[in-house]
Design a protein around this motif. Structure first.
Motif, PDB file in Angstrom:
ATOM      1  N   LEU A  22      41.213  73.574  36.997  1.00 59.11           N
ATOM      2  CA  LEU A  22      40.760  72.308  36.406  1.00 59.11           C
ATOM      3  C   LEU A  22      39.643  72.543  35.396  1.00 59.11           C
ATOM      4  CD1 LEU A  22      40.730  70.021  39.589  1.00 59.11           C
ATOM      5  CD2 LEU A  22      42.343  69.948  37.676  1.00 59.11           C
ATOM      6  N   ALA A  23      38.729  73.448  35.744  1.00 63.38           N
ATOM      7  CA  ALA A  23      37.597  73.700  34.847  1.00 63.38           C
ATOM      8  C   ALA A  23      38.057  74.395  33.564  1.00 63.38           C
ATOM      9  CB  ALA A  23      36.538  74.533  35.578  1.00 63.38           C
ATOM     10  N   TRP A  24      38.969  75.367  33.675  1.00 62.46           N
ATOM     11  CA  TRP A  24      39.485  76.029  32.460  1.00 62.46           C
ATOM     12  C   TRP A  24      40.362  75.074  31.655  1.00 62.46           C
ATOM     13  CZ3 TRP A  24      36.788  79.644  30.780  1.00 62.46           C
ATOM     14  CH2 TRP A  24      36.373  80.749  31.525  1.00 62.46           C
ATOM     15  N   ARG A  25      41.134  74.248  32.321  1.00 59.15           N
ATOM     16  CA  ARG A  25      42.017  73.313  31.623  1.00 59.15           C
ATOM     17  C   ARG A  25      41.203  72.374  30.729  1.00 59.15           C
ATOM     18  NH1 ARG A  25      44.625  68.524  34.862  1.00 59.15           N
ATOM     19  NH2 ARG A  25      42.461  67.934  34.594  1.00 59.15           N
ATOM     20  N   ASP A  26      40.093  71.852  31.288  1.00 58.38           N
ATOM     21  CA  ASP A  26      39.265  70.925  30.512  1.00 58.38           C
ATOM     22  C   ASP A  26      38.568  71.627  29.356  1.00 58.38           C
ATOM     23  OD1 ASP A  26      40.158  69.134  32.310  1.00 58.38           O
ATOM     24  OD2 ASP A  26      38.197  68.463  33.023  1.00 58.38           O
ATOM     25  N   LEU A  27      38.084  72.833  29.604  1.00 61.68           N
ATOM     26  CA  LEU A  27      37.448  73.569  28.508  1.00 61.68           C
ATOM     27  C   LEU A  27      38.492  73.887  27.430  1.00 61.68           C
ATOM     28  CD1 LEU A  27      34.720  74.970  27.585  1.00 61.68           C
ATOM     29  CD2 LEU A  27      35.890  77.074  28.227  1.00 61.68           C
ATOM     30  N   GLY A  28      39.675  74.318  27.891  1.00 62.10           N
ATOM     31  CA  GLY A  28      40.760  74.625  26.956  1.00 62.10           C
ATOM     32  C   GLY A  28      41.083  73.404  26.098  1.00 62.10           C
ATOM     33  N   ALA A  29      41.154  72.231  26.730  1.00 57.38           N
ATOM     34  CA  ALA A  29      41.491  71.000  26.002  1.00 57.38           C
ATOM     35  C   ALA A  29      40.465  70.735  24.895  1.00 57.38           C
ATOM     36  CB  ALA A  29      41.553  69.826  26.971  1.00 57.38           C
ATOM     37  N   GLU A  30      39.199  70.984  25.204  1.00 60.74           N
ATOM     38  CA  GLU A  30      38.149  70.794  24.185  1.00 60.74           C
ATOM     39  C   GLU A  30      38.341  71.719  22.991  1.00 60.74           C
ATOM     40  OE1 GLU A  30      33.969  70.964  25.244  1.00 60.74           O
ATOM     41  OE2 GLU A  30      34.457  70.036  27.159  1.00 60.74           O
ATOM     42  N   LEU A  31      38.909  72.894  23.266  1.00 63.19           N
ATOM     43  CA  LEU A  31      39.104  73.884  22.196  1.00 63.19           C
ATOM     44  C   LEU A  31      40.494  73.763  21.567  1.00 63.19           C
ATOM     45  CD1 LEU A  31      37.579  76.981  24.069  1.00 63.19           C
ATOM     46  CD2 LEU A  31      36.445  75.471  22.452  1.00 63.19           C
ATOM     47  N   GLY A  32      41.282  72.801  22.066  1.00 67.28           N
ATOM     48  CA  GLY A  32      42.628  72.609  21.521  1.00 67.28           C
ATOM     49  C   GLY A  32      43.647  73.590  22.081  1.00 67.28           C
ATOM     50  N   ALA A  57      42.757  84.070  23.237  1.00 62.87           N
ATOM     51  CA  ALA A  57      43.858  84.850  22.639  1.00 62.87           C
ATOM     52  C   ALA A  57      45.171  84.073  22.751  1.00 62.87           C
ATOM     53  CB  ALA A  57      43.967  86.206  23.333  1.00 62.87           C
ATOM     54  N   PHE A  58      45.365  83.448  23.907  1.00 62.07           N
ATOM     55  CA  PHE A  58      46.564  82.633  24.160  1.00 62.07           C
ATOM     56  C   PHE A  58      46.657  81.505  23.132  1.00 62.07           C
ATOM     57  CE2 PHE A  58      48.423  79.067  26.779  1.00 62.07           C
ATOM     58  CZ  PHE A  58      49.690  79.605  26.939  1.00 62.07           C
ATOM     59  N   GLY A  59      45.494  80.936  22.755  1.00 60.67           N
ATOM     60  CA  GLY A  59      45.458  79.838  21.794  1.00 60.67           C
ATOM     61  C   GLY A  59      45.372  80.318  20.349  1.00 60.67           C
ATOM     62  N   GLY A  60      45.444  81.638  20.150  1.00 56.74           N
ATOM     63  CA  GLY A  60      45.375  82.180  18.789  1.00 56.74           C
ATOM     64  C   GLY A  60      43.980  82.096  18.188  1.00 56.74           C
ATOM     65  N   LEU A  61      42.953  82.026  19.048  1.00 58.83           N
ATOM     66  CA  LEU A  61      41.576  81.875  18.558  1.00 58.83           C
ATOM     67  C   LEU A  61      40.700  83.074  18.942  1.00 58.83           C
ATOM     68  CD1 LEU A  61      40.977  78.109  19.558  1.00 58.83           C
ATOM     69  CD2 LEU A  61      41.687  78.999  17.334  1.00 58.83           C
ATOM     70  N   ALA A  62      41.337  84.237  19.112  1.00 57.45           N
ATOM     71  CA  ALA A  62      40.621  85.407  19.640  1.00 57.45           C
ATOM     72  C   ALA A  62      39.355  85.756  18.861  1.00 57.45           C
ATOM     73  CB  ALA A  62      41.562  86.604  19.691  1.00 57.45           C
ATOM     74  N   ASP A  63      39.371  85.595  17.549  1.00 57.88           N
ATOM     75  CA  ASP A  63      38.210  86.044  16.759  1.00 57.88           C
ATOM     76  C   ASP A  63      37.361  84.904  16.218  1.00 57.88           C
ATOM     77  OD1 ASP A  63      38.970  88.746  17.090  1.00 57.88           O
ATOM     78  OD2 ASP A  63      40.535  88.445  15.566  1.00 57.88           O
ATOM     79  N   ALA A  68      27.592  84.420  21.470  1.00 59.95           N
ATOM     80  CA  ALA A  68      26.735  83.336  21.991  1.00 59.95           C
ATOM     81  C   ALA A  68      27.575  82.082  22.273  1.00 59.95           C
ATOM     82  CB  ALA A  68      25.634  83.027  20.993  1.00 59.95           C
ATOM     83  N   GLU A  69      28.500  81.784  21.396  1.00 63.50           N
ATOM     84  CA  GLU A  69      29.359  80.612  21.615  1.00 63.50           C
ATOM     85  C   GLU A  69      30.237  80.808  22.852  1.00 63.50           C
ATOM     86  OE1 GLU A  69      30.331  78.673  17.252  1.00 63.50           O
ATOM     87  OE2 GLU A  69      30.942  80.757  17.582  1.00 63.50           O
ATOM     88  N   LYS A  70      30.746  82.028  23.007  1.00 59.04           N
ATOM     89  CA  LYS A  70      31.605  82.306  24.178  1.00 59.04           C
ATOM     90  C   LYS A  70      30.798  82.216  25.470  1.00 59.04           C
ATOM     91  CE  LYS A  70      33.825  85.851  21.916  1.00 59.04           C
ATOM     92  NZ  LYS A  70      34.727  86.968  21.707  1.00 59.04           N
ATOM     93  N   GLU A  71      29.556  82.696  25.404  1.00 61.75           N
ATOM     94  CA  GLU A  71      28.712  82.576  26.607  1.00 61.75           C
ATOM     95  C   GLU A  71      28.462  81.109  26.943  1.00 61.75           C
ATOM     96  OE1 GLU A  71      25.548  85.349  25.825  1.00 61.75           O
ATOM     97  OE2 GLU A  71      26.854  86.998  26.487  1.00 61.75           O
ATOM     98  N   ALA A  72      28.270  80.303  25.917  1.00 56.90           N
ATOM     99  CA  ALA A  72      28.057  78.862  26.147  1.00 56.90           C
ATOM    100  C   ALA A  72      29.314  78.215  26.754  1.00 56.90           C
ATOM    101  CB  ALA A  72      27.688  78.181  24.834  1.00 56.90           C
TER     102      ALA A  72
END
Ligand code: G6P
Ligand code: MG
Length: 222
Positions: A22-32, A57-63, A68-72
């Motif tokens: 649930l926590a990853w799903r919601d974060l994923g949704a925020e990132l599209g 990587a799954f969402g094609g946003l690996a780079d 700092a953003e990833k830690e957040a």
């Protein structure tokens, strides 16, 4: 002789997978990015940052994002996860675990937690089982996460025994791989095809007992 049992936490002692999902799903949704339950399976046993990297990587946003953003993002996911798990009680201990911990205590076998989760100590408190364990390996203290053997080797060292004198209990393929790479007998919980590398596969935790673990260990080390 079998001297110690090294326990994974998520999916072995309690079922936190739904809360991580649930926590990853919601974060994923925020990132599209759509994180579905099938993809979530691949995150079992995988550390927080590595899980985020896989999702990106799954969402094609690996780079796309800085460290700092990833830690957040990880902090945000974990804050949500912590909210979700606060309702956990001893009723959330999976079947068979408490009787096994009692048996281990009676015969003096060591019980160690070898989870990739930095939340393991807090979850064991919520479940009121912390006292059954002789130690918890800090996942931040090992160089490489599962499927590397490090955390299970650290677990054997914490128990003060040789890897060959241990059994590792896992529900994830990456975890079973880590146990075997450490030279430890692996007992897996779940799908026999997914967990084929294990020395013994049990459909669920209710089949766990000291007798079953000893039998698995004796056959694997004969
Ligand atoms: C376990 C779970 C994973 C989780 C990892 C890190 O291995 O199976 O889904 O990502 O622990 O957990 P944490 O609580 O530190 O985020
Ligand atoms: Mg697990």
């Amino acid at each position: 002789m079998l001297k110690a049992v090294l326990f994974d936490l998520d999916g072995v002692i309690t079922d936190t997978a739904k809360f991580h999902f649930l926590a990853w799903r919601d974060l994923g949704a925020e990132l599209g990015i759509t994180v579905d339950e099938a993809f979530n399976e691949e995150l079992k046993g995988v550390s927080r940052m590595d899980s985020l990297e896989r999702i990106l990587a799954f969402g094609g946003l690996a780079d796309k994002y800085s460290t700092a953003e990833k830690e957040a993002f990880c902090t945000k996911k974990n804050d949500h996860y912590l909210e979700l798990i606060q309702e956990m009680t001893p009723a959330d201990i999976l079947p068979g675990i408490l009787p096994l911990l009692e048996e281990l205590r009676e015969v003096g076998l060591k019980a160690i937690v070898t989870s990739a989760s930095k939340n393991a100590p807090g979850i064991l408190e919520l479940l009121q089982v912390k006292d059954y364990f002789d130690g918890i390996v800090d996942p931040a203290s090992v160089a490489a996460g599962k499927p590397a053997p490090d955390i299970f080797l650290a677990g054997a060292a914490l128990a003060g025994v040789q890897p060959a004198e241990c059994i590792g209990v896992e529900d994830a393929a990456s975890g079973v791989e880590a146990i075997k790479a450490a030279g430890i007998t692996a007992v897996a919980i779940g799908d026999a095809e997914v967990l084929a590398q294990a020395d013994r596969v049990l459909a669920d935790t209710s089949a766990l007992s000291l007798a079953v673990l000893r039998d698995a260990w004796e056959k694997a080390t004969a």
